[in-house]
Structure formats: C-alpha cells, structure tokens
Design an enzyme around this catalytic site. Structure first.
Site, PDB file in Angstrom:
ATOM      1  N   THR A  15       4.598   5.733   2.951  1.00  0.00           N
ATOM      2  CA  THR A  15       5.396   4.854   3.815  1.00  0.00           C
ATOM      3  C   THR A  15       6.370   4.009   2.999  1.00  0.00           C
ATOM      4  OG1 THR A  15       3.493   4.740   5.268  1.00  0.00           O
ATOM      5  CG2 THR A  15       5.194   3.089   5.618  1.00  0.00           C
ATOM      6  N   GLU A 131       6.771  -7.902  -7.003  1.00  0.00           N
ATOM      7  CA  GLU A 131       7.064  -8.718  -5.815  1.00  0.00           C
ATOM      8  C   GLU A 131       6.409  -8.135  -4.556  1.00  0.00           C
ATOM      9  OE1 GLU A 131       9.200 -11.794  -5.487  1.00  0.00           O
ATOM     10  OE2 GLU A 131       7.733 -11.573  -3.899  1.00  0.00           O
ATOM     11  N   GLY A 136       4.288  -8.488   1.554  1.00  0.00           N
ATOM     12  CA  GLY A 136       5.378  -7.584   1.947  1.00  0.00           C
ATOM     13  C   GLY A 136       6.756  -8.068   1.566  1.00  0.00           C
ATOM     14  N   ILE A 138       8.229 -10.949   1.952  1.00  0.00           N
ATOM     15  CA  ILE A 138       8.444 -12.370   1.598  1.00  0.00           C
ATOM     16  C   ILE A 138       8.541 -12.497   0.075  1.00  0.00           C
ATOM     17  CG2 ILE A 138       7.502 -14.712   1.740  1.00  0.00           C
ATOM     18  CD1 ILE A 138       5.761 -13.780   4.087  1.00  0.00           C
ATOM     19  N   ASP A 203      -8.177  -6.566   0.695  1.00  0.00           N
ATOM     20  CA  ASP A 203      -6.722  -6.571   0.430  1.00  0.00           C
ATOM     21  C   ASP A 203      -6.206  -8.017   0.329  1.00  0.00           C
ATOM     22  OD1 ASP A 203      -4.008  -4.994   0.581  1.00  0.00           O
ATOM     23  OD2 ASP A 203      -3.817  -6.619   2.039  1.00  0.00           O
ATOM     24  N   LYS A 207      -4.528  -9.960  -3.040  1.00  0.00           N
ATOM     25  CA  LYS A 207      -3.274 -10.728  -3.042  1.00  0.00           C
ATOM     26  C   LYS A 207      -3.535 -12.166  -3.491  1.00  0.00           C
ATOM     27  CE  LYS A 207      -1.404  -7.693   0.481  1.00  0.00           C
ATOM     28  NZ  LYS A 207      -1.402  -7.390   1.915  1.00  0.00           N
TER      29      LYS A 207
END
Ligand code: HSE
Length: 440
Positions: A15, A131, A136, A138, A203, A207
């Site tokens: 994706t 990044e 995502g 931001i 997840d 982060k």
C-alpha cells in the site's frame, strides 16, 4: 541553482510503496520546481511481481532482485517498506553497506533495533530517515527533532494508530460492532498486514518507543512500555463513558516527572469529551506534545493509509536528497543514546482516576456494599451511573468513576468487589486520563 537528480529504489510494493511510486511518477516535475530535487524511480523490488497494483510502473522498474539495487551505484536512496523486523533489518543493513541512505516507515523495526541500525548508519556516514514511522502523514518526527528542539519535553499524549481510532470512533458514533469496524479499516488500507499488532496496542507502543526516545533522549524499546490493547473493549462501556462525559481512545502516553522518572504506557483511556483529542475521529491521528518553553502543542492529520504515509516517506526522500536528514542525523544525537535503566517508572506506581463497571443483582444494599469497599480502600467516588433494569433481567450495570487514587488500592477494591455475591461478572476497569490543558 542546478537541479539535483536523485535515483530511488523502493523495496516493498504494498500500500505505502504504491503511494510513494505514485507521487514520484506523477509529481516529480512539481517537486523539482519546488525543491530543486528531481526524483527518479529507478527500481521497485518485491517478491510478488505478478499482482496488479494501484500504480502502473514504467517498464523494467519492477523486479524481485534486491541485488540489482545494491549493485547499482547510481541509486542513492533505498526505501524499506516491507515492514516486519527480520528481513527488513537485513535489507536496511545491506542498503547501508552498499552506500545508500535509507528511508523507512518501519516502526516495529526501529522500536526494536533502532539504536543498532543508527549506529551502523553513523559508522557508514549514511542516514536513516523515518518520518513515516509515526502518525502517518503528520510531520511529528520533524517537529520533535527540530521544531521543538529548544524544549525539555514533559509529556506526549497521542492517538497514533489509525486502525484503533477508526474502530473506536465507529463503535462510539455508529454503534458499529468491533469486527465490522476492523474489517472496514483493513479494506481502507489502514491496518497492518497482521492487524493483531494494531488492536493489541503493539503498533502504538512501537510508535511511542520512537517518539519517547526522541522526546526524552534515552534508548527506549517497546519492552519499556506497559501495553494494553482494545481487543476486549465492550461497546457498552464506550456508551456508558460517553453518558458520563468521556470518550474512549487508545492513547500512547509518555510523561517525565520531577526527578526525571519517565512513565510510558499504551492503554484504552477515557478522556474528557471536551478535550481536543476526543474530537479526533476515524483514521486521523493527533499528538499533544508539552514542552517547558512552548507549552502545549497539537499535531493532527491522517495517521494511516496509502497517500498520507507516502507523503511522509517522500518528505524524507527530499530531505535526504537535500542533505538535511544526514546533517540532523549527525548533530541531533540519535546515537549513542543513554539507557533508560532506573529512570523508567512502572504503571502500577501511577495514580489515576478510574472507570469501573460492575454487573450487579438489582436488589437493596448492593450499591452500599460497593461504596463500603471503596471507602475501606480510601477511594473517593467522583461519579455514579446505574440504568434501570428495563428488560427485567434482574442484573444491571453499576458504573463508578473514582477520584485520583493509587493502582494498588483499586486492585484491592476490585478483588473485594469480585467476591461479592451480588457481582455477576468480572469488573471492567478503564483508566481515565486527564490530559493537561494549556490555557490562558
Ligand atoms: N496500521 C497503522 C495504523 C498504519 O493503523 O495506524 C500506520 O502506521
């Protein structure tokens, strides 16, 4: 100034890889005019070269041969987008060894092996830009690295998993069952290849490990974080909480207290429905960062999906091509980082307010027994709610919101309540998080 051409290889045509290819193929002219960097898609590597993707690549670009990238000296930047930790780590190491700068969205890998990979990159005089690993589209990594560089970060409160936020928003606003909301999040391309990592909080913890490392300056891995996911959330609790003025979110929280102790946690959290984070719905992410000089800041945007994540990857490609990523990588001490060791705090040492739900028999004296147990444990009630037994089943939900109390007191009270004959199910206990407000 003369235009600089940069040749790129994407490894992983899923994706996000498709989104990155699309931007490079469609917007290279625009990006070149704006930045002076002309992006050229040299190769896209994937084990599956047959399945039709959303983006058509020029002839000869798609390959299953990683060596064709490693051996091509004209390729400057390698983009690792396969996810996971094992093969991805090897690929990044090989790309660094082959003299390429690396761009990645791989939070699981950086949360586990970030320090090791950064050390290798430093030694090779290359950089790793990441990044897209958090929130995502931001630009939160860039903000933490440069925009907020003057600050001692005191706290981070983030909604950083689009899948969980999509599920919780739909459960809350549309009364949608968990499984249906998850299915939709997968169809929209928000979820991980293995969506367990989204819903079990892993997840989000990956982060938080990355953000907290940057915020607090320590080497932090997901193992330093207390993690609870949303897999056991009952839609009824979301609705009861809502009635009492709270919205349920999966929060990533990093706090530094006086004395330097750092508490890191991921768990379902009731937050005031008036707070800014409570209004972050669907796949959107938001991160509240508090710094000693700046006060409160809020970063908001799409946290998952093909194009928002590709936006962050391409930003890294441009920054790397301009030399900015490399310079920051050297000067901003991503490596070596101090071990967090004794400075890490445990969640059970943190006082909190709590939401407690008990399924109780509807008869005289039951609320008094509950109140008694709370009083004995010095827990003060801040709010209560009980719905009438409209279906005449004899069992009702009794909800208690507590004032600030210690975890060990709640644990004792919950154990005592579970033993009451009138309590028919294991109590549900969810932390209430009071996000600081920066107001005039
Ligand atoms: N699965 C992740 C999410 C994608 O839902 O937020 C972005 O990391």
């Amino acid at each position: 100034m003369a235009e600089k051409t940069v040749r790129i290889a994407i490894v992983g045509f899923g994706t996000v890889g498709s989104g990155v290819a699309k931007i490079i193929l469609e917007d290279a002219d625009y990006i070149a005019a704006k930045t002076g960097v002309r992006l050229q898609l040299a190769k896209v590597v994937d084990v599956d070269t047959k399945t039709k993707r959303k983006v058509a690549l020029p002839k000869g670009v798609l390959t299953d041969d990683l060596d064709s990238v490693l051996n091509d000296k004209t390729i400057d930047i390698g983009i690792e987008l396969i996810g996971g930790t094992k093969a991805a780590k090897e690929i990044q190491l090989k790309m660094l060894a082959a003299g390429k700068n690396v761009v990645t969205a791989n939070k699981a890998l950086l949360a586990k092996y970030g320090s090791e990979l950064f050390a290798v990159a430093h030694k090779a005089d290359k950089c790793i830009a990441f990044e897209a690993s958090c929130a995502g589209g931001i630009p939160i990594i860039s903000a933490m690295r440069t925009g907020l560089a003057a600050n001692k970060i005191q706290g981070i409160y983030g909604i950083v998993n689009g899948t969980c936020n999509y599920i919780l928003s739909n459960m809350s606003k549309k009364n949608m069952p968990f499984a249906e909301a998850l299915k939709q999040a997968q169809e929209k391309g928000y979820a991980e290849a293995d969506p367990t990592l989204d819903i079990n909080g892993a997840d989000t913890a990956h982060k938080l490990a990355i953000l907290a490392s940057m915020a607090f300056g320590y080497e932090i891995t997901a193992e330093d974080i207390s993690v609870e996911g949303i897999e056991n959330i009952d839609i009824a609790d979301i609705q009861y909480g809502k009635e009492m003025g709270y919205t349920l979110k999966l929060l990533a929280i990093g706090q530094r207290f006086n004395g330097g102790r750092i508490f890191l946690r991921v768990h379902p959290s009731f937050i005031s429905s008036e707070s800014a984070l409570a209004r972050v719905d669907g796949p959107f992410n938001a991160v509240n960062v508090f710094g000693h000089a700046v006060g409160g800041t809020l970063f908001y945007g799409r946290g998952a999906g093909m194009m928002p994540t590709a936006s962050a990857v391409v930003a890294d490609i441009i920054e790397t091509a301009m030399g900015n990523s490399g310079r920051l990588f050297k000067y901003l001490k991503l490596e070596p980082r101090k071990k967090i060791g004794k400075y890490i705090g445990k969640i059970d040492q943190l006082a909190s307010r709590f939401y407690i739900k008990l399924k109780v028999i509807d008869k005289p004296g039951v609320f008094a027994q509950i109140g008694n147990i709370l009083a004995k444990n010095q827990i003060s009630i801040s709010g209560i709610l009980q719905h009438e037994d409209i279906n005449a089943k004899g069992i009702v939900p009794a909800i208690v919101i507590t004032h600030m109390t210690e975890q060990k007191k709640i644990t004792k009270a919950l154990a005592a309540m579970s033993k009451l004959a009138a309590v028919k199910e294991k109590p549900v206990c969810i932390r209430i998080v009071d996000i600081p407000e920066d107001k005039d």
